[in-house]
Design a protein around this motif. Structure first.
Motif, PDB file in Angstrom:
ATOM      1  N   ALA A 176       0.852  -1.187   0.000  1.00  0.00           N
ATOM      2  CA  ALA A 176       0.000   0.000   0.000  1.00  0.00           C
ATOM      3  C   ALA A 176       0.888   1.237   0.000  1.00  0.00           C
ATOM      4  N   LYS A 177       0.357   2.335  -0.546  1.00  0.00           N
ATOM      5  CA  LYS A 177       1.127   3.591  -0.565  1.00  0.00           C
ATOM      6  C   LYS A 177       0.429   4.631   0.287  1.00  0.00           C
ATOM      7  N   VAL A 178       1.217   5.266   1.155  1.00  0.00           N
ATOM      8  CA  VAL A 178       0.719   6.359   2.001  1.00  0.00           C
ATOM      9  C   VAL A 178       1.396   7.629   1.505  1.00  0.00           C
ATOM     10  N   TYR A 179       0.583   8.577   1.062  1.00  0.00           N
ATOM     11  CA  TYR A 179       1.127   9.810   0.486  1.00  0.00           C
ATOM     12  C   TYR A 179       1.101  10.923   1.529  1.00  0.00           C
ATOM     13  N   GLY A 180       2.271  11.435   1.867  1.00  0.00           N
ATOM     14  CA  GLY A 180       2.354  12.554   2.812  1.00  0.00           C
ATOM     15  C   GLY A 180       3.605  12.449   3.654  1.00  0.00           C
ATOM     16  N   PRO A 181       3.994  13.562   4.281  1.00  0.00           N
ATOM     17  CA  PRO A 181       5.172  13.516   5.147  1.00  0.00           C
ATOM     18  C   PRO A 181       4.934  12.619   6.360  1.00  0.00           C
TER      19      PRO A 181
ATOM     20  N   PRO B  43      -3.151  13.059   4.475  1.00  0.00           N
ATOM     21  CA  PRO B  43      -2.658  12.004   3.592  1.00  0.00           C
ATOM     22  C   PRO B  43      -3.643  11.637   2.482  1.00  0.00           C
ATOM     23  N   ALA B  44      -3.095  10.826   1.572  1.00  0.00           N
ATOM     24  CA  ALA B  44      -3.903  10.022   0.660  1.00  0.00           C
ATOM     25  C   ALA B  44      -3.331   8.605   0.744  1.00  0.00           C
ATOM     26  N   PHE B  45      -4.110   7.655   0.248  1.00  0.00           N
ATOM     27  CA  PHE B  45      -3.747   6.238   0.446  1.00  0.00           C
ATOM     28  C   PHE B  45      -4.150   5.444  -0.782  1.00  0.00           C
ATOM     29  N   GLU B  46      -3.256   4.599  -1.264  1.00  0.00           N
ATOM     30  CA  GLU B  46      -3.586   3.724  -2.418  1.00  0.00           C
ATOM     31  C   GLU B  46      -3.311   2.283  -2.029  1.00  0.00           C
ATOM     32  N   ASP B  47      -4.318   1.433  -2.292  1.00  0.00           N
ATOM     33  CA  ASP B  47      -4.140   0.000  -2.062  1.00  0.00           C
ATOM     34  C   ASP B  47      -4.721  -0.719  -3.274  1.00  0.00           C
ATOM     35  N   GLY B  48      -3.859  -1.142  -4.190  1.00  0.00           N
ATOM     36  CA  GLY B  48      -4.369  -1.705  -5.455  1.00  0.00           C
ATOM     37  C   GLY B  48      -5.104  -0.615  -6.212  1.00  0.00           C
ATOM     38  N   ASP B  49      -6.340  -0.883  -6.616  1.00  0.00           N
ATOM     39  CA  ASP B  49      -7.129   0.084  -7.398  1.00  0.00           C
ATOM     40  C   ASP B  49      -7.866   1.072  -6.508  1.00  0.00           C
ATOM     41  N   LEU B  50      -7.767   0.887  -5.188  1.00  0.00           N
ATOM     42  CA  LEU B  50      -8.521   1.730  -4.256  1.00  0.00           C
ATOM     43  C   LEU B  50      -7.689   2.930  -3.824  1.00  0.00           C
ATOM     44  N   THR B  51      -8.260   4.122  -3.970  1.00  0.00           N
ATOM     45  CA  THR B  51      -7.615   5.344  -3.471  1.00  0.00           C
ATOM     46  C   THR B  51      -8.533   5.977  -2.432  1.00  0.00           C
ATOM     47  N   LEU B  52      -7.941   6.262  -1.261  1.00  0.00           N
ATOM     48  CA  LEU B  52      -8.738   6.821  -0.161  1.00  0.00           C
ATOM     49  C   LEU B  52      -8.094   8.095   0.371  1.00  0.00           C
ATOM     50  N   PHE B  53      -8.891   8.920   1.057  1.00  0.00           N
ATOM     51  CA  PHE B  53      -8.349  10.027   1.841  1.00  0.00           C
ATOM     52  C   PHE B  53      -9.171  10.115   3.113  1.00  0.00           C
ATOM     53  N   GLU B  54      -8.775  10.954   4.061  1.00  0.00           N
ATOM     54  CA  GLU B  54      -9.292  11.056   5.437  1.00  0.00           C
ATOM     55  C   GLU B  54      -8.694   9.941   6.296  1.00  0.00           C
TER      56      GLU B  54
END
Ligand SMILES: N[C@@H](CCC(=O)N[C@@H](CSO)C(=O)NCC(=O)O)C(=O)O
Length: 216
Positions: free
Chosen positions: A4-9, A56-67
């Motif tokens: 999974a990718k976590v976007y942010g400092p 942040p933002a978050f990507e897990d496979g095709d799913l992109t989430l925020f909050e």
């Protein structure tokens, strides 16, 4: 599956909230820095991941989430963690109550303190507005009174079980403890003991070890 990718400092409180949940479930992940000093969070591609232009933002496979709290619940649900207590309707409802309390009352008081004590002097070359800090500390004390009473009834906020509601506090507590205002906790012994318990968790230690402790 790719991590999974976590976007942010990593030092962002809302990023830390996600990282601790990933550590709790032992999931593979990658932190993808977002340079907020250049406004990267306000531009594509990040804005397509978080339409409010925040981290942040978050990507897990095709799913992109925020909050961050929604992302935290997703991570815990995906891995069948008991930190949401979803096998028990009343317990899970209490977890939701205290997660909302953390978001509105605790984070609501702590965010201006963190901004004034860390972000303004460290990243904006400005001076702390002690008036804002003092006003926010009064709000924090009102919340801590409620927490102290609640923790006289149960070991943790939602009951005699640790949950996301407790762990979700760790990022802002980390900065409170690193600030010049940690002594505000002295008047709340049960809150102090609860914080000591939460901060001892291996997941919390793993995330905080990866951070440089900010100077108070
Ligand atoms: N409710 C959201 C808050 C995100 C947020 O305020 N992010 C801050 C960084 S602090 O972690 C942010 O992006 N600030 C810049 C801005 O708002 O422009 C969440 O929990 O993810």
């Amino acid at each position: 599956m790719a991590p999974a990718k976590v976007y942010g400092p990593a030092m962002s409180t809302n990023v830390m909230r996600i990282l601790v949940c990933l550590e709790e479930v032992g999931a593979e992940y990658e932190v993808v820095p977002v340079d907020m000093s250049t406004g990267e969070h306000k531009r594509p591609p990040h804005i397509s991941r978080n339409p409010f232009g925040q981290v942040p933002a978050f990507e897990d496979g095709d799913l992109t989430l925020f909050e961050s709290r929604a992302i935290s619940k997703y991570i815990l649900r995906k891995h069948g963690s008991d930190l949401l207590r979803e096998s028990n309707l009343s317990e899970s409802a209490m977890v939701d109550v205290w997660l909302e309390v953390e978001s509105s009352h605790f984070d609501g008081a702590m965010s201006p303190i963190i901004f004034q004590c860390f972000i303004v002097p460290m990243f904006m070359g400005g001076a702390t507005d002690i008036g804002v800090v003092n006003e926010s500390l009064e709000k924090l004390k009102k919340a801590l009174e409620v927490y102290e009473a609640q923790l006289s009834k149960s070991k943790y906020l939602a009951g005699d079980f640790i949950s996301l509601a407790d762990i979700s506090h760790f990022p802002t507590v980390y900065y409170l403890l690193a600030s010049a205002h940690a002594s505000v906790l002295e008047a709340y012994p049960r809150v102090k003991a609860w914080i000591d318990d939460v901060m001892q968790r291996p997941s919390v230690k793993k995330v905080t070890e990866a951070l440089k402790m900010p100077s108070a």
